[in-house]
Write a protein that holds these residues in place. Structure first.
Motif, mmCIF file in Angstrom:
data_model
loop_
_atom_site.group_PDB
_atom_site.id
_atom_site.type_symbol
_atom_site.label_atom_id
_atom_site.label_comp_id
_atom_site.label_asym_id
_atom_site.label_seq_id
_atom_site.Cartn_x
_atom_site.Cartn_y
_atom_site.Cartn_z
ATOM 1 N N LEU A 148 0.827 -1.212 0.000
ATOM 2 C CA LEU A 148 0.000 0.000 0.000
ATOM 3 C C LEU A 148 0.862 1.262 0.000
ATOM 4 N N ALA A 149 1.938 1.247 0.790
ATOM 5 C CA ALA A 149 2.831 2.417 0.817
ATOM 6 C C ALA A 149 3.467 2.630 -0.556
ATOM 7 N N PHE A 150 3.822 1.553 -1.205
ATOM 8 C CA PHE A 150 4.408 1.675 -2.545
ATOM 9 C C PHE A 150 3.391 2.237 -3.533
ATOM 10 N N LEU A 151 2.140 1.768 -3.447
ATOM 11 C CA LEU A 151 1.102 2.282 -4.347
ATOM 12 C C LEU A 151 0.831 3.762 -4.087
ATOM 13 N N ILE A 152 0.809 4.158 -2.815
ATOM 14 C CA ILE A 152 0.595 5.578 -2.490
ATOM 15 C C ILE A 152 1.719 6.435 -3.070
ATOM 16 N N LEU A 153 2.946 5.941 -2.950
ATOM 17 C CA LEU A 153 4.076 6.674 -3.509
ATOM 18 C C LEU A 153 3.963 6.821 -5.018
ATOM 19 N N VAL A 154 3.575 5.734 -5.673
ATOM 20 C CA VAL A 154 3.432 5.778 -7.140
ATOM 21 C C VAL A 154 2.323 6.745 -7.544
ATOM 22 N N ILE A 155 1.192 6.695 -6.821
ATOM 23 C CA ILE A 155 0.073 7.583 -7.160
ATOM 24 C C ILE A 155 0.438 9.041 -6.922
ATOM 25 N N SER A 156 1.212 9.300 -5.852
ATOM 26 C CA SER A 156 1.610 10.680 -5.573
ATOM 27 C C SER A 156 2.542 11.245 -6.646
ATOM 28 N N LEU A 157 3.206 10.406 -7.380
ATOM 29 C CA LEU A 157 4.101 10.867 -8.442
ATOM 30 C C LEU A 157 3.370 11.163 -9.746
ATOM 31 N N PHE A 158 2.080 10.791 -9.811
ATOM 32 C CA PHE A 158 1.327 11.028 -11.043
ATOM 33 C C PHE A 158 1.206 12.513 -11.378
ATOM 34 N N LYS A 159 1.189 13.380 -10.344
ATOM 35 C CA LYS A 159 1.016 14.814 -10.605
ATOM 36 C C LYS A 159 2.213 15.410 -11.353
ATOM 37 N N TYR A 160 3.349 14.744 -11.309
ATOM 38 C CA TYR A 160 4.519 15.258 -12.021
ATOM 39 C C TYR A 160 4.570 14.780 -13.473
ATOM 40 N N ILE A 161 3.724 13.833 -13.815
ATOM 41 C CA ILE A 161 3.775 13.275 -15.173
ATOM 42 C C ILE A 161 3.376 14.299 -16.234
ATOM 43 N N PRO A 162 2.263 15.084 -16.061
ATOM 44 C CA PRO A 162 1.917 16.075 -17.104
ATOM 45 C C PRO A 162 3.033 17.082 -17.362
ATOM 46 N N GLY A 163 3.689 17.567 -16.275
ATOM 47 C CA GLY A 163 4.780 18.525 -16.471
ATOM 48 C C GLY A 163 5.934 17.919 -17.250
ATOM 49 N N LEU A 164 6.259 16.670 -16.969
ATOM 50 C CA LEU A 164 7.340 16.016 -17.711
ATOM 51 C C LEU A 164 6.968 15.846 -19.175
ATOM 52 N N VAL A 165 5.691 15.501 -19.414
ATOM 53 C CA VAL A 165 5.254 15.322 -20.805
ATOM 54 C C VAL A 165 5.300 16.638 -21.560
ATOM 55 N N GLU A 166 4.818 17.728 -20.914
ATOM 56 C CA GLU A 166 4.848 19.029 -21.579
ATOM 57 C C GLU A 166 6.277 19.479 -21.842
ATOM 58 N N GLY A 167 7.179 19.229 -20.879
ATOM 59 C CA GLY A 167 8.578 19.601 -21.082
ATOM 60 C C GLY A 167 9.198 18.869 -22.254
ATOM 61 N N LYS A 168 8.872 17.581 -22.359
ATOM 62 C CA LYS A 168 9.411 16.820 -23.494
ATOM 63 C C LYS A 168 8.827 17.314 -24.814
ATOM 64 N N LYS A 169 7.525 17.700 -24.793
ATOM 65 C CA LYS A 169 6.921 18.218 -26.021
ATOM 66 C C LYS A 169 7.582 19.520 -26.453
ATOM 67 N N LYS A 170 7.851 20.392 -25.458
ATOM 68 C CA LYS A 170 8.495 21.660 -25.790
ATOM 69 C C LYS A 170 9.893 21.435 -26.339
ATOM 70 N N GLU A 171 10.594 20.480 -25.767
ATOM 71 C CA GLU A 171 11.943 20.203 -26.259
ATOM 72 C C GLU A 171 11.921 19.626 -27.667
ATOM 73 N N SER A 172 10.873 18.853 -27.963
ATOM 74 C CA SER A 172 10.813 18.213 -29.275
ATOM 75 C C SER A 172 10.303 19.149 -30.367
ATOM 76 N N LYS A 173 9.617 20.284 -30.010
ATOM 77 C CA LYS A 173 9.094 21.204 -31.025
ATOM 78 C C LYS A 173 10.237 21.990 -31.666
ATOM 79 N N PRO A 174 10.240 22.192 -33.007
ATOM 80 C CA PRO A 174 11.299 22.983 -33.659
ATOM 81 C C PRO A 174 11.133 24.470 -33.359
ATOM 82 N N ALA A 175 12.217 25.207 -33.422
ATOM 83 C CA ALA A 175 12.183 26.642 -33.164
ATOM 84 C C ALA A 175 11.336 27.339 -34.220
#
Length: 249
Positions: free
Chosen positions: A166-193
């Motif tokens: 349960l503690a491991f699942l709580i930790l994993v779920i708490s990290l979900f909020k950082y996933i959108p920011g990581l995805v957006e950062g990768k999208k920005k890095e992949s977009k051409p100037a």
């Protein structure tokens, strides 16, 4: 090393002699549906002797029997090796009155209860219809306190495992909020100037068309002269013609 193999050989010969004696004396009674008293007596004595011999085996004897090609020898050595630490030393002699013999499904089952320093145990032998021993199991009789202790340990281990998961699942779920920011950062890095837009073309001022049209000038000059009552256009010169845009009302 020679003494070790001699000791193993002597024990094996003793077991084989006991089995041969049992088979030879009771060959006619093994196939009976009911257990004959003589058969039961021979089974009790045989299993009692086998039990004493198995309990007396040393560490080297057990290792030697575990490498034996005989299935019953391996079964006996393995069963005793897995239980002897929980039992300790033998306490007292085996009481023949406590040994039970049953016959079913063309085989004999003999249970030999033995008392040890730590716990009691049942040595359960199985003989086939012809009187050959096929297997041995050693069942340790744990006390109520030992059973409760084991149950408590199993409960604690089970609950601990659940809480860790349960503690491991709580930790994993708490990290979900950082996933959108990581995805957006990768999208920005992949977009051409972005490419600079080309400047809009500047509209050129309209140039008045002053091209001299001889025929049109002559016609207009003649019309002006006629309106003035003159017969010649010598008195004026038409220099340019300009179109006037008038809105329709």
């Amino acid at each position: 090393m020679r003494q070790f193999y001699k000791k193993i050989s002597s024990v094996c010969m003793a077991l084989l002699c006991i089995a041969a004696l049992l088979i030879g004396c009771t060959a006619t009674a093994w196939a009976a549906d009911e257990i004959d008293d003589s058969v039961k007596s021979q089974l009790v004595k045989t299993t009692e002797g086998l039990t004493d011999a198995i309990i007396a085996m040393s560490e080297d004897d057990i290792q030697g029997y575990l490498e034996s090609e005989d299935a019953f020898t391996q079964s006996a050595a393995s069963a005793w090796d897995g239980s002897r630490e929980e039992l300790g030393k033998k306490k007292g002699d085996i009481d023949e009155k406590d040994i039970t013999v049953e016959y079913s499904d063309d085989q004999y089952t003999v249970v030999v209860p033995v008392s040890f320093e730590k716990n009691k145990a049942n040595f359960t032998y199985v003989f086939d219809k012809s009187g050959t021993p096929t297997s041995l199991t050693v069942d340790v009789n744990y006390t109520l306190a030992q059973n409760m202790e084991k149950a408590a340990m199993n409960t604690v281990m089970g609950l601990g495992t659940v809480f860790v998961i349960l503690a491991f699942l709580i930790l994993v779920i708490s990290l979900f909020k950082y996933i959108p920011g990581l995805v957006e950062g990768k999208k920005k890095e992949s977009k051409p100037a972005p490419v600079a837009a080309a400047p809009a073309p500047v509209a050129e001022p309209a140039v008045e068309d002053v091209t001299d049209d001889g025929e049109l000038i002559a016609v207009i000059a003649a019309a002006i002269a006629a309106s003035e009552g003159k017969t010649s256009t010598d008195g004026f010169v038409v220099r340019s013609i300009r179109k006037v845009n008038r809105r329709k009302r």
